[in-house]
Enzyme design. Structure first.
Site, PDB file in Angstrom:
ATOM      1  N   HIS A 234      17.567  62.479  54.109  1.00 41.44           N
ATOM      2  CA  HIS A 234      16.539  63.517  54.091  1.00 41.44           C
ATOM      3  C   HIS A 234      17.094  64.951  54.128  1.00 41.44           C
ATOM      4  CE1 HIS A 234      13.834  60.153  54.809  1.00 41.44           C
ATOM      5  NE2 HIS A 234      14.491  59.846  55.918  1.00 41.44           N
TER       6      HIS A 234
HETATM    7  O1  RIB Z   1      11.613  62.307  58.786  1.00 49.57           O
HETATM    8  C1  RIB Z   1      12.953  62.644  58.571  1.00 49.57           C
HETATM    9  C2  RIB Z   1      13.359  63.787  59.442  1.00 49.57           C
HETATM   10  O2  RIB Z   1      13.208  63.428  60.817  1.00 49.57           O
HETATM   11  C3  RIB Z   1      14.846  64.156  59.282  1.00 49.57           C
HETATM   12  O3  RIB Z   1      15.009  65.519  59.524  1.00 49.57           O
HETATM   13  C4  RIB Z   1      15.514  63.359  60.358  1.00 49.57           C
HETATM   14  O4  RIB Z   1      16.731  63.953  60.821  1.00 49.57           O
HETATM   15  C5  RIB Z   1      14.479  63.425  61.450  1.00 49.57           C
HETATM   16  O5  RIB Z   1      14.659  64.644  62.136  1.00 49.57           O
END
Ligand code: RIB
Ligand code: CA
Length: 338
Positions: free
Chosen positions: A250
């Protein structure tokens, strides 16, 4: 002074809650941008843990970047963590080196206000709950006009991961995300609908582990080994939950949307975040009915003033983005001496 550093590399401040994908985002930011500061926020794990993990990431990859400790709690919500994804420490899995790097004494919010007021054209890259950024914007609304933009990982146009409706960062502090969306700066959104296109799987782990080795009896790129172990541990937990060894990488997407926008299809659309829904709190609503032209022609798309123009990153060049990520881990990690 503008926000463009050497060779036109954007100057960045990353606000994070490491977590394994945050760690990789820091490496990507340090390699392709001018990473001038890191701020930490309670999220994946409690503030002390994510701060330790950010400091360790800097050590492992030779990132000589100041780290500023931020908010432990969201603006209004109770703290939310993700041990089922990142482990209780936020960095469960690998054996980690002794921590030698210290955080700065200045609070992250003061650092953000002082730094953005002293330099125009910076990019803020929030990749955890947006609490620090929102707190700074509330105290100093003038910051928005001084920024090149805010590129955030959070939300989704197609359903959540922490609930059926809400993505973790947005759900952890939806009030903070609302402050960011309405602040007036250019906003680039990297939600789950985008970040799920950049896959973490055992093939990626193998490519990252291949960056490690030994030379003259000394470990080469131990940081890549730690990332490979973090991802393996992450895939073990994801498999235990959902039966498949696959996840999204992500946070690096939000960095690359600022450093390499040409690799992203961005469409300016109305976006809002739900604050009250019993089933939908933290859900981001991306109004895909409209493109920028409609926003300009006064179509009544927002009677309640809760939608704001956001550059929604809908697609990315997954092959090139994956290559850039592995290259950053290789380049930074192979020159670091943890
Ligand atoms: O949903 C994904 C996000 O939530 C990313 O930033 C991961 O590191 C968590 O913080
Ligand atoms: Ca994160």
């Amino acid at each position: 002074m503008t926000g463009l550093g050497d060779q036109n590399r954007p100057r960045l401040i990353v606000d994070c809650d490491p977590g394994q994908d945050d760690a990789v985002a820091l490496v990507v930011a340090g390699h392709y941008g001018e990473l001038i500061g890191i701020t930490t926020v309670g999220g994946n794990a409690p503030l002390a843990d994510v701060t330790r993990n950010a400091l360790l990431t800097c050590q492992l990859f030779g990132l000589d970047v100041p780290v500023y400790v931020g908010q432990a709690r969201p603006l209004e919500a109770e703290p939310l963590h993700a041990p089922e994804i990142h482990g209780a420490s936020g960095f469960d899995g690998p054996s980690l080196p002794e921590l030698t790097k210290e955080p700065e004494a200045t609070h992250a919010v003061e650092y953000l206000i002082e730094t953005v007021r002293s330099e125009e054209g910076l990019w803020l890259i929030p990749i955890g709950p947006a609490t620090n950024i929102a707190t700074a914007l509330r105290r100093a609304p003038d910051l928005a006009d001084r920024l090149a933009g805010i590129s955030f990982m959070g939300g989704s146009a197609l359903g959540g991961n922490r609930t059926a409706a809400a993505e973790f960062n947005a759900l952890a502090d939806p009030e903070a995300l609302a402050v960011v969306l309405e602040c007036g700066a250019e906003i680039r959104m990297c939600g789950l609908d985008l970040t799920s296109q950049l896959v973490v799987d055992d093939a990626l782990v193998a490519d990252i582990r291949a960056l490690t080795g030994t030379e003259a009896g000394r470990p080469v790129n131990p940081g890549a080994g730690v990332v490979a172990d973090l991802f393996t541990s992450y895939l073990d937990r994801v498999e235990a939950i959902g039966g498949r060894r696959i996840g999204g990488l992500h946070d690096p997407c939000a960095v690359l949307a600022a450093t390499h926008p040409e690799l992203f299809d961005m469409v300016e659309r109305p976006v809002g975040v739900e604050l009250r829904g019993a089933l939908t709190r933290g859900m981001t609503v991306v109004d895909t009915r409209f493109r920028r032209s409609a926003l300009d022609t006064g179509i009544p798309w927002d009677d309640a003033g809760v939608f704001h123009p956001v550059r929604h990153c809908a697609r990315l060049d997954a092959g090139e983005v994956r290559r850039l990520v592995v290259n950053a881990l290789d380049e930074l990690g192979s020159h670091a001496r943890a």
